[in-house]
Design a protein around this motif. Structure first.
Motif, PDB file in Angstrom:
ATOM      1  N   ILE A   1       0.859  -1.184   0.000  1.00 30.24           N
ATOM      2  CA  ILE A   1       0.000   0.000   0.000  1.00 30.24           C
ATOM      3  C   ILE A   1       0.894   1.233   0.000  1.00 30.24           C
ATOM      4  CG2 ILE A   1      -1.672   1.343   1.317  1.00 30.24           C
ATOM      5  CD1 ILE A   1      -2.850  -1.334   2.235  1.00 30.24           C
ATOM      6  N   ASN A   2       0.743   2.066  -1.049  1.00 31.91           N
ATOM      7  CA  ASN A   2       1.555   3.269  -1.161  1.00 31.91           C
ATOM      8  C   ASN A   2       0.723   4.498  -1.546  1.00 31.91           C
ATOM      9  OD1 ASN A   2       1.005   2.741  -3.838  1.00 31.91           O
ATOM     10  ND2 ASN A   2       3.115   2.918  -4.534  1.00 31.91           N
ATOM     11  N   ASP A   3      -0.609   4.374  -1.441  1.00 33.21           N
ATOM     12  CA  ASP A   3      -1.475   5.466  -1.885  1.00 33.21           C
ATOM     13  C   ASP A   3      -2.704   5.543  -0.986  1.00 33.21           C
ATOM     14  OD1 ASP A   3      -2.135   7.610  -3.487  1.00 33.21           O
ATOM     15  OD2 ASP A   3      -2.430   6.442  -5.309  1.00 33.21           O
ATOM     16  N   ARG A   4      -3.448   6.633  -1.107  1.00 30.26           N
ATOM     17  CA  ARG A   4      -4.688   6.819  -0.343  1.00 30.26           C
ATOM     18  C   ARG A   4      -5.892   6.596  -1.242  1.00 30.26           C
ATOM     19  NH1 ARG A   4      -3.235   5.661   4.321  1.00 30.26           N
ATOM     20  NH2 ARG A   4      -1.888   7.113   5.422  1.00 30.26           N
ATOM     21  N   GLY A   5      -6.948   6.066  -0.652  1.00 33.24           N
ATOM     22  CA  GLY A   5      -8.183   5.746  -1.336  1.00 33.24           C
ATOM     23  C   GLY A   5      -8.640   4.397  -0.820  1.00 33.24           C
ATOM     24  N   PRO A   6      -9.694   3.836  -1.219  1.00 35.52           N
ATOM     25  CA  PRO A   6     -10.741   4.408  -2.057  1.00 35.52           C
ATOM     26  C   PRO A   6     -11.612   5.356  -1.245  1.00 35.52           C
ATOM     27  CG  PRO A   6     -11.364   2.209  -1.377  1.00 35.52           C
ATOM     28  CD  PRO A   6      -9.984   2.458  -0.828  1.00 35.52           C
ATOM     29  N   PHE A   7     -12.334   6.181  -1.945  1.00 38.69           N
ATOM     30  CA  PHE A   7     -13.195   7.160  -1.294  1.00 38.69           C
ATOM     31  C   PHE A   7     -14.648   6.950  -1.695  1.00 38.69           C
ATOM     32  CE2 PHE A   7      -8.991   9.271  -1.765  1.00 38.69           C
ATOM     33  CZ  PHE A   7      -8.614   9.148  -0.435  1.00 38.69           C
ATOM     34  N   SER A   8     -15.023   5.704  -1.886  1.00 40.56           N
ATOM     35  CA  SER A   8     -16.404   5.325  -2.213  1.00 40.56           C
ATOM     36  C   SER A   8     -16.934   4.424  -1.108  1.00 40.56           C
ATOM     37  CB  SER A   8     -16.453   4.566  -3.541  1.00 40.56           C
ATOM     38  OG  SER A   8     -16.035   5.398  -4.591  1.00 40.56           O
ATOM     39  N   ARG A   9     -18.143   4.659  -0.718  1.00 43.10           N
ATOM     40  CA  ARG A   9     -18.768   3.893   0.354  1.00 43.10           C
ATOM     41  C   ARG A   9     -18.752   2.398   0.039  1.00 43.10           C
ATOM     42  NH1 ARG A   9     -24.871   4.849   1.633  1.00 43.10           N
ATOM     43  NH2 ARG A   9     -25.116   2.913   0.532  1.00 43.10           N
ATOM     44  N   GLY A  10     -18.372   1.611   1.014  1.00 42.28           N
ATOM     45  CA  GLY A  10     -18.416   0.159   0.887  1.00 42.28           C
ATOM     46  C   GLY A  10     -17.124  -0.462   0.383  1.00 42.28           C
ATOM     47  N   ARG A  11     -16.171   0.355  -0.105  1.00 41.86           N
ATOM     48  CA  ARG A  11     -14.911  -0.211  -0.585  1.00 41.86           C
ATOM     49  C   ARG A  11     -13.827   0.017   0.462  1.00 41.86           C
ATOM     50  NH1 ARG A  11     -15.335   2.456  -6.072  1.00 41.86           N
ATOM     51  NH2 ARG A  11     -13.262   3.214  -5.552  1.00 41.86           N
ATOM     52  N   ILE A  12     -13.001  -1.018   0.693  1.00 43.70           N
ATOM     53  CA  ILE A  12     -11.962  -0.905   1.709  1.00 43.70           C
ATOM     54  C   ILE A  12     -10.562  -0.796   1.119  1.00 43.70           C
ATOM     55  CG2 ILE A  12     -13.344  -2.019   3.504  1.00 43.70           C
ATOM     56  CD1 ILE A  12     -11.686  -4.594   3.015  1.00 43.70           C
ATOM     57  N   ILE A  13     -10.406  -1.088  -0.181  1.00 45.04           N
ATOM     58  CA  ILE A  13      -9.098  -1.009  -0.817  1.00 45.04           C
ATOM     59  C   ILE A  13      -9.283  -0.818  -2.317  1.00 45.04           C
ATOM     60  CG2 ILE A  13      -8.831  -3.512  -1.182  1.00 45.04           C
ATOM     61  CD1 ILE A  13      -5.859  -3.168  -0.313  1.00 45.04           C
ATOM     62  N   ASP A  14      -8.371  -0.059  -2.910  1.00 48.24           N
ATOM     63  CA  ASP A  14      -8.297   0.080  -4.368  1.00 48.24           C
ATOM     64  C   ASP A  14      -6.987  -0.553  -4.801  1.00 48.24           C
ATOM     65  OD1 ASP A  14     -10.603   1.285  -5.250  1.00 48.24           O
ATOM     66  OD2 ASP A  14      -9.788   3.308  -5.284  1.00 48.24           O
ATOM     67  N   LEU A  15      -7.058  -1.493  -5.707  1.00 49.98           N
ATOM     68  CA  LEU A  15      -5.874  -2.174  -6.219  1.00 49.98           C
ATOM     69  C   LEU A  15      -5.392  -1.527  -7.500  1.00 49.98           C
ATOM     70  CD1 LEU A  15      -7.282  -5.794  -5.809  1.00 49.98           C
ATOM     71  CD2 LEU A  15      -5.653  -4.646  -4.292  1.00 49.98           C
ATOM     72  N   SER A  16      -4.101  -1.570  -7.742  1.00 47.09           N
ATOM     73  CA  SER A  16      -3.599  -1.147  -9.045  1.00 47.09           C
ATOM     74  C   SER A  16      -4.144  -2.121 -10.089  1.00 47.09           C
ATOM     75  CB  SER A  16      -2.071  -1.175  -9.067  1.00 47.09           C
ATOM     76  OG  SER A  16      -1.608  -2.507  -8.908  1.00 47.09           O
ATOM     77  N   ARG A  17      -4.129  -1.713 -11.338  1.00 46.86           N
ATOM     78  CA  ARG A  17      -4.598  -2.586 -12.410  1.00 46.86           C
ATOM     79  C   ARG A  17      -3.829  -3.912 -12.406  1.00 46.86           C
ATOM     80  NH1 ARG A  17      -4.336   0.479 -17.531  1.00 46.86           N
ATOM     81  NH2 ARG A  17      -2.139   0.007 -17.422  1.00 46.86           N
ATOM     82  N   GLY A  18      -2.506  -3.861 -12.177  1.00 46.08           N
ATOM     83  CA  GLY A  18      -1.697  -5.080 -12.143  1.00 46.08           C
ATOM     84  C   GLY A  18      -2.096  -6.007 -11.010  1.00 46.08           C
ATOM     85  N   ALA A  19      -2.388  -5.446  -9.845  1.00 46.03           N
ATOM     86  CA  ALA A  19      -2.812  -6.264  -8.707  1.00 46.03           C
ATOM     87  C   ALA A  19      -4.188  -6.873  -8.958  1.00 46.03           C
ATOM     88  CB  ALA A  19      -2.820  -5.438  -7.424  1.00 46.03           C
TER      89      ALA A  19
END
Length: 174
Positions: free
Chosen positions: A99-117
């Motif tokens: 984890i090297n970034d901030r987000g997600p900022f949408s209700r119900g999501r706990i993590i945003d993955l890079s496209r590669g991940a």
């Protein structure tokens, strides 16, 4: 001649990829929601993941260059960087992510993955998936690979009763 200073300035705009210092940062507000970054030993949550990748070339919250094809993620409150195992709760497939970034900022999501991940986890086509996110302390060999944007050593998938127990932790849809 005037172009050379601009080129040199652009090259120096990103921070080198490193695990030190670990940054927690102050509380911040996005779309009326306040997030408070903090050390979170034992972090183990279930919820939903999505992915992002069109921001390729932008800077992460750590100041590193975002690599859409790399194995990384964004989390709203864990220290930067942190290492987590992300388990896709449909297949049980598990991936180690930095984890090297901030987000997600949408209700119900706990993590945003890079496209590669997202691709490595098998959720890119779906766009969103139920996941378990668990803070881990990986080997230096795995950390080094992830700092380069490469996949870490393969993780054992979650199966059987253990997978079912994680699925049962999912919050009910609102």
């Amino acid at each position: 001649m005037a172009v050379l200073p601009l080129l040199l300035t652009g090259c120096a705009s990103y921070q080198p990829v490193s695990d030190t210092p670990v940054r927690i940062g102050p509380a911040y507000t996005v779309r009326g929601v306040t997030y408070v970054p903090a050390q979170q030993p034992g972090y183990d949550e279930v919820g939903y993941a999505s992915w992002y990748g069109n921001e390729s070339g932008n800077r992460t919250a750590r100041g590193e260059k975002f690599r859409a094809k790399g194995i990384s993620a964004a989390h709203p409150t864990l220290p930067l960087p942190s290492y987590v195992e992300v388990t896709e709760l449909g297949s049980g497939r598990t991936l180690l992510v930095r984890i090297n970034d901030r987000g997600p900022f949408s209700r119900g999501r706990i993590i945003d993955l890079s496209r590669g991940a997202a691709q490595a986890l098998g959720i890119r086509a779906a766009g969103q998936s139920a996941v378990r996110v668990r803070l881990v302390d990986p080997s230096e060999k795995d950390r080094k690979r992830l700092r380069k944007g490469k996949a870490a050593s393969e993780r054992r998938p979650l199966t059987g009763d253990a997978l079912e127990a994680q699925r049962n932790r999912l919050p009910l849809p609102r």
